[in-house]
Design a protein around this motif. Structure first.
Motif, PDB file in Angstrom:
ATOM      1  N   ASP A 366       0.833  -1.214   0.000  1.00 10.60           N
ATOM      2  CA  ASP A 366       0.000   0.000   0.000  1.00 10.60           C
ATOM      3  C   ASP A 366       0.862   1.256   0.000  1.00 10.60           C
ATOM      4  OD1 ASP A 366      -2.021  -1.832   0.228  1.00 10.60           O
ATOM      5  OD2 ASP A 366      -2.769  -1.122   2.163  1.00 10.60           O
ATOM      6  N   GLU A 367       1.943   1.231   0.774  1.00 10.23           N
ATOM      7  CA  GLU A 367       2.801   2.418   0.884  1.00 10.23           C
ATOM      8  C   GLU A 367       3.468   2.739  -0.447  1.00 10.23           C
ATOM      9  OE1 GLU A 367       1.898   0.761   4.718  1.00 10.23           O
ATOM     10  OE2 GLU A 367       2.794  -0.161   2.949  1.00 10.23           O
ATOM     11  N   VAL A 368       3.920   1.690  -1.155  1.00  8.23           N
ATOM     12  CA  VAL A 368       4.533   1.898  -2.467  1.00  8.23           C
ATOM     13  C   VAL A 368       3.507   2.468  -3.445  1.00  8.23           C
ATOM     14  CG1 VAL A 368       5.521   0.716  -4.467  1.00  8.23           C
ATOM     15  CG2 VAL A 368       6.314   0.149  -2.173  1.00  8.23           C
ATOM     16  N   MET A 369       2.282   1.928  -3.424  1.00  6.14           N
ATOM     17  CA  MET A 369       1.240   2.429  -4.317  1.00  6.14           C
ATOM     18  C   MET A 369       0.940   3.906  -4.045  1.00  6.14           C
ATOM     19  SD  MET A 369       0.480  -0.171  -6.229  1.00  6.14           S
ATOM     20  CE  MET A 369       2.207  -0.621  -6.051  1.00  6.14           C
ATOM     21  N   ARG A 370       0.888   4.275  -2.758  1.00  6.83           N
ATOM     22  CA  ARG A 370       0.607   5.675  -2.408  1.00  6.83           C
ATOM     23  C   ARG A 370       1.731   6.595  -2.872  1.00  6.83           C
ATOM     24  NH1 ARG A 370      -1.638   3.186   2.438  1.00  6.83           N
ATOM     25  NH2 ARG A 370      -3.897   3.558   2.470  1.00  6.83           N
ATOM     26  N   ASN A 371       2.984   6.143  -2.747  1.00  8.93           N
ATOM     27  CA  ASN A 371       4.099   6.953  -3.217  1.00  8.93           C
ATOM     28  C   ASN A 371       4.041   7.148  -4.729  1.00  8.93           C
ATOM     29  OD1 ASN A 371       5.279   7.483  -0.762  1.00  8.93           O
ATOM     30  ND2 ASN A 371       6.836   5.883  -0.905  1.00  8.93           N
ATOM     31  N   ILE A 372       3.722   6.077  -5.451  1.00  9.34           N
ATOM     32  CA  ILE A 372       3.630   6.179  -6.912  1.00  9.34           C
ATOM     33  C   ILE A 372       2.549   7.169  -7.317  1.00  9.34           C
ATOM     34  CG2 ILE A 372       2.974   4.911  -8.996  1.00  9.34           C
ATOM     35  CD1 ILE A 372       4.319   2.439  -7.743  1.00  9.34           C
ATOM     36  N   LEU A 373       1.383   7.045  -6.713  1.00 12.14           N
ATOM     37  CA  LEU A 373       0.284   7.947  -7.042  1.00 12.14           C
ATOM     38  C   LEU A 373       0.617   9.386  -6.659  1.00 12.14           C
ATOM     39  CD1 LEU A 373      -2.665   5.684  -5.864  1.00 12.14           C
ATOM     40  CD2 LEU A 373      -2.179   6.348  -8.227  1.00 12.14           C
ATOM     41  N   ALA A 374       1.256   9.555  -5.503  1.00 10.71           N
ATOM     42  CA  ALA A 374       1.583  10.906  -5.047  1.00 10.71           C
ATOM     43  C   ALA A 374       2.598  11.582  -5.960  1.00 10.71           C
ATOM     44  CB  ALA A 374       2.114  10.856  -3.617  1.00 10.71           C
ATOM     45  N   GLU A 375       3.648  10.826  -6.317  1.00 13.98           N
ATOM     46  CA  GLU A 375       4.742  11.427  -7.067  1.00 13.98           C
ATOM     47  C   GLU A 375       4.454  11.507  -8.565  1.00 13.98           C
ATOM     48  OE1 GLU A 375       8.250   9.232  -6.108  1.00 13.98           O
ATOM     49  OE2 GLU A 375       8.115   9.635  -3.953  1.00 13.98           O
ATOM     50  N   GLN A 376       3.858  10.451  -9.141  1.00 13.50           N
ATOM     51  CA  GLN A 376       3.743  10.371 -10.589  1.00 13.50           C
ATOM     52  C   GLN A 376       2.380  10.802 -11.130  1.00 13.50           C
ATOM     53  OE1 GLN A 376       5.318   6.679 -12.222  1.00 13.50           O
ATOM     54  NE2 GLN A 376       6.533   6.335 -10.385  1.00 13.50           N
ATOM     55  N   VAL A 377       1.350  10.787 -10.279  1.00 11.19           N
ATOM     56  CA  VAL A 377       0.024  11.222 -10.727  1.00 11.19           C
ATOM     57  C   VAL A 377      -0.301  12.614 -10.198  1.00 11.19           C
ATOM     58  CG1 VAL A 377      -2.450  10.719 -10.685  1.00 11.19           C
ATOM     59  CG2 VAL A 377      -0.806   8.847 -10.905  1.00 11.19           C
ATOM     60  N   LEU A 378      -0.081  12.826  -8.906  1.00  9.62           N
ATOM     61  CA  LEU A 378      -0.402  14.117  -8.300  1.00  9.62           C
ATOM     62  C   LEU A 378       0.735  15.122  -8.410  1.00  9.62           C
ATOM     63  CD1 LEU A 378      -2.204  12.868  -5.047  1.00  9.62           C
ATOM     64  CD2 LEU A 378      -3.210  13.527  -7.252  1.00  9.62           C
ATOM     65  N   GLY A 379       1.944  14.653  -8.752  1.00  7.03           N
ATOM     66  CA  GLY A 379       3.072  15.564  -8.933  1.00  7.03           C
ATOM     67  C   GLY A 379       3.669  16.099  -7.650  1.00  7.03           C
ATOM     68  N   LEU A 380       3.491  15.384  -6.543  1.00  6.56           N
ATOM     69  CA  LEU A 380       4.069  15.812  -5.276  1.00  6.56           C
ATOM     70  C   LEU A 380       5.568  15.522  -5.256  1.00  6.56           C
ATOM     71  CD1 LEU A 380       1.276  14.540  -2.840  1.00  6.56           C
ATOM     72  CD2 LEU A 380       1.615  16.849  -3.738  1.00  6.56           C
ATOM     73  N   PRO A 381       6.330  16.207  -4.392  1.00  6.22           N
ATOM     74  CA  PRO A 381       7.789  15.999  -4.343  1.00  6.22           C
ATOM     75  C   PRO A 381       8.132  14.563  -3.952  1.00  6.22           C
ATOM     76  CG  PRO A 381       7.167  17.984  -3.160  1.00  6.22           C
ATOM     77  CD  PRO A 381       5.893  17.268  -3.463  1.00  6.22           C
ATOM     78  N   GLN A 382       9.225  14.066  -4.496  1.00  8.40           N
ATOM     79  CA  GLN A 382       9.701  12.745  -4.133  1.00  8.40           C
ATOM     80  C   GLN A 382      10.211  12.721  -2.706  1.00  8.40           C
ATOM     81  OE1 GLN A 382      12.690  11.424  -6.886  1.00  8.40           O
ATOM     82  NE2 GLN A 382      11.224  10.981  -8.509  1.00  8.40           N
ATOM     83  N   GLU A 383      10.159  11.521  -2.112  1.00  9.21           N
ATOM     84  CA  GLU A 383      10.757  11.363  -0.795  1.00  9.21           C
ATOM     85  C   GLU A 383      12.277  11.496  -0.906  1.00  9.21           C
ATOM     86  OE1 GLU A 383       9.572   7.630   0.845  1.00  9.21           O
ATOM     87  OE2 GLU A 383       7.697   8.447   1.626  1.00  9.21           O
ATOM     88  N   PRO A 384      12.930  12.064   0.104  1.00  8.87           N
ATOM     89  CA  PRO A 384      14.397  12.161   0.059  1.00  8.87           C
ATOM     90  C   PRO A 384      15.035  10.776   0.065  1.00  8.87           C
ATOM     91  CG  PRO A 384      13.563  12.736   2.243  1.00  8.87           C
ATOM     92  CD  PRO A 384      12.375  12.626   1.352  1.00  8.87           C
ATOM     93  N   ARG A 385      16.092  10.602  -0.727  1.00  4.20           N
ATOM     94  CA  ARG A 385      16.803   9.323  -0.824  1.00  4.20           C
ATOM     95  C   ARG A 385      18.266   9.543  -0.452  1.00  4.20           C
ATOM     96  NH1 ARG A 385      13.247   9.156  -5.342  1.00  4.20           N
ATOM     97  NH2 ARG A 385      11.775   7.419  -5.206  1.00  4.20           N
ATOM     98  N   ALA A 386      18.653   8.965   0.685  1.00  7.01           N
ATOM     99  CA  ALA A 386      20.020   9.156   1.173  1.00  7.01           C
ATOM    100  C   ALA A 386      21.053   8.508   0.258  1.00  7.01           C
ATOM    101  CB  ALA A 386      20.143   8.586   2.587  1.00  7.01           C
TER     102      ALA A 386
END
Length: 400
Positions: A366-386
């Motif tokens: 579910d968390e991966v799906m929400r990140n995909i929708l947030a970043e690639q559909v809604l255009g929200l900023p990506q999560e920081p990647r160390a």
């Protein structure tokens, strides 16, 4: 109320008396189940018919041969027509069409389409589940071949598969996304060891797969060396579109239950809580059906499966688990009886309570799906990647 009544059409009733639970004979559990009209209990094969059914070759998604004894229940649970061709044609096929050599396409695609060959997808690893690009299975060049070593896990249907699409690490000196290469692999060859994982629902849907010097010809490479992430995205986006078409939501079964079931003499369709849940889940189900048709239309017109396909996976899997839990609560004591001959809808809801957590993990959490929708559909900023830009060899497992 009128809208809910339009959903609930008149159907013959199945009456379940929760006060009648009797133990008789040799630990045999019976539950009082009186039926009028059409029964919700499915026709049960017996004798020679059952033996034939248990040994039937079930192509497309999985193959089942010579199932004996207790394994028959596992096979019947896993080998469902609704899932036909999802992994092969739905996931692996598009990648082969885009990235395989012409000779390989001519050899393998017709066999996939006819279900002569069954395919699996080998991505997830013990240290790379949600973060697929963190995988550590190695592929090393050996002349005109590649030598694979490593482990995959949660591979659906691997024990029945003839071929698979496998994502490997070929260059640890570059970033984790740039050092990947994807191959096709013969799952029956030497050096490939498949170990089914026993699940709490009694099935063996998922597997561990071990590669020990498994040899893959370079002609089975999909795309450029180091270009595996592009191929992986093709597989993943195709997978989510394919899943959205057969994603179990539980709604059709719940609607049948509401239409037909009485508990202690009272139709559950009259219960205000049931009606409220039915209306809410119907809205979600209808929305998913429309979204899926829109995505299929786009692909049919030459487009590609987009990130919005993750919506069907996210909403449908969660709804499936919620409906299963709610239905079993409605059954009261009978909710614990997982018997297709005794339980409404052939114990579909009891089975789903045990298997639905796996559905929410398979194909992306579910968390991966929400990140995909947030970043690639809604255009929200990506999560920081160390680990962004770091050579893969410098990344400590579990640190990012």
């Amino acid at each position: 109320l009128a809208a809910v009544d339009r959903i609930i059409l008149e159907q013959p009733t199945v009456s379940l008396d929760l006060n009648y639970l009797v133990l008789t004979g040799d630990n045999e559990t019976n539950i009082g189940l009186s039926c009028s009209g059409n029964s919700a209990i499915s026709h049960i094969l017996s004798g020679d018919d059952l033996a034939i059914a248990d040994r039937r070759f079930i192509k497309n998604y999985y193959i089942c041969t010579a199932v004996e004894g207790s394994d028959a229940a596992n096979a019947n649970t896993n080998l469902t027509g609704a899932n036909a061709s999802v992994i092969g044609i739905g996931n692996c096929g598009p990648a082969i069409m885009h990235f395989a050599e012409e000779e390989a396409k001519k050899e393998l695609l017709p066999r996939m389409a006819s279900a002569e060959d069954v395919w699996c997808q080998l991505f997830s690893e013990p240290s790379a589940g949600s973060d697929v690009a963190g995988l550590r299975t190695r592929a090393e060049r050996d002349g005109d071949n590649w030598k694979l070593n490593g482990q995959k896990i949660w591979t659906s249907g691997a024990q029945y598969s003839d071929f698979g699409v496998v994502l490997t690490r070929t260059d640890p000196d570059v970033s984790k996304y740039r050092g990947l290469t994807m191959f096709m692999i013969n799952m029956r060859q030497e050096g490939v060891d498949v170990k089914p994982i026993k699940q709490m629902d009694g099935g063996q849907h998922f597997n561990e797969v071990f590669f020990n010097d498994a040899i893959v010809p370079d002609s089975y490479r999909l795309g450029e060396v180091g270009g595996g992430w592009t191929g992986a995205l093709t597989v993943l986006m195709s997978e989510r579109l394919a899943i959205s078409g057969i994603q179990p939501t539980g709604f059709p079964q719940f609607l049948d239950l509401v239409k037909s079931l009485e508990i202690n003499g009272e139709p559950i369709a009259h219960d205000p809580i049931v009606r409220d849940r039915l209306a809410g889940w119907y809205s979600q189900y209808a929305g998913l059906q429309s979204a899926n048709k829109r995505m299929i239309t786009a692909v049919a017109r030459g487009g590609i499966a987009g990130a919005e396909a993750s919506l069907g996976k996210l909403v449908g899997a969660q709804m499936n688990q919620e409906i299963a839990n709610f239905a079993c609560q409605l059954f009261g004591q009978a909710g614990i009886i997982q018997d297709s001959e005794l339980s409404p809808e052939n114990s579909h809801f009891q089975d789903s309570v045990l298997f639905s957590p796996g559905v929410r993990l398979a194909g992306g959490t579910d968390e991966v799906m929400r990140n995909i929708l947030a970043e690639q559909v809604l255009g929200l900023p990506q999560e920081p990647r160390a680990d962004k830009g770091m050579p893969f060899k410098d990344i400590t497992p579990g640190s990012c």
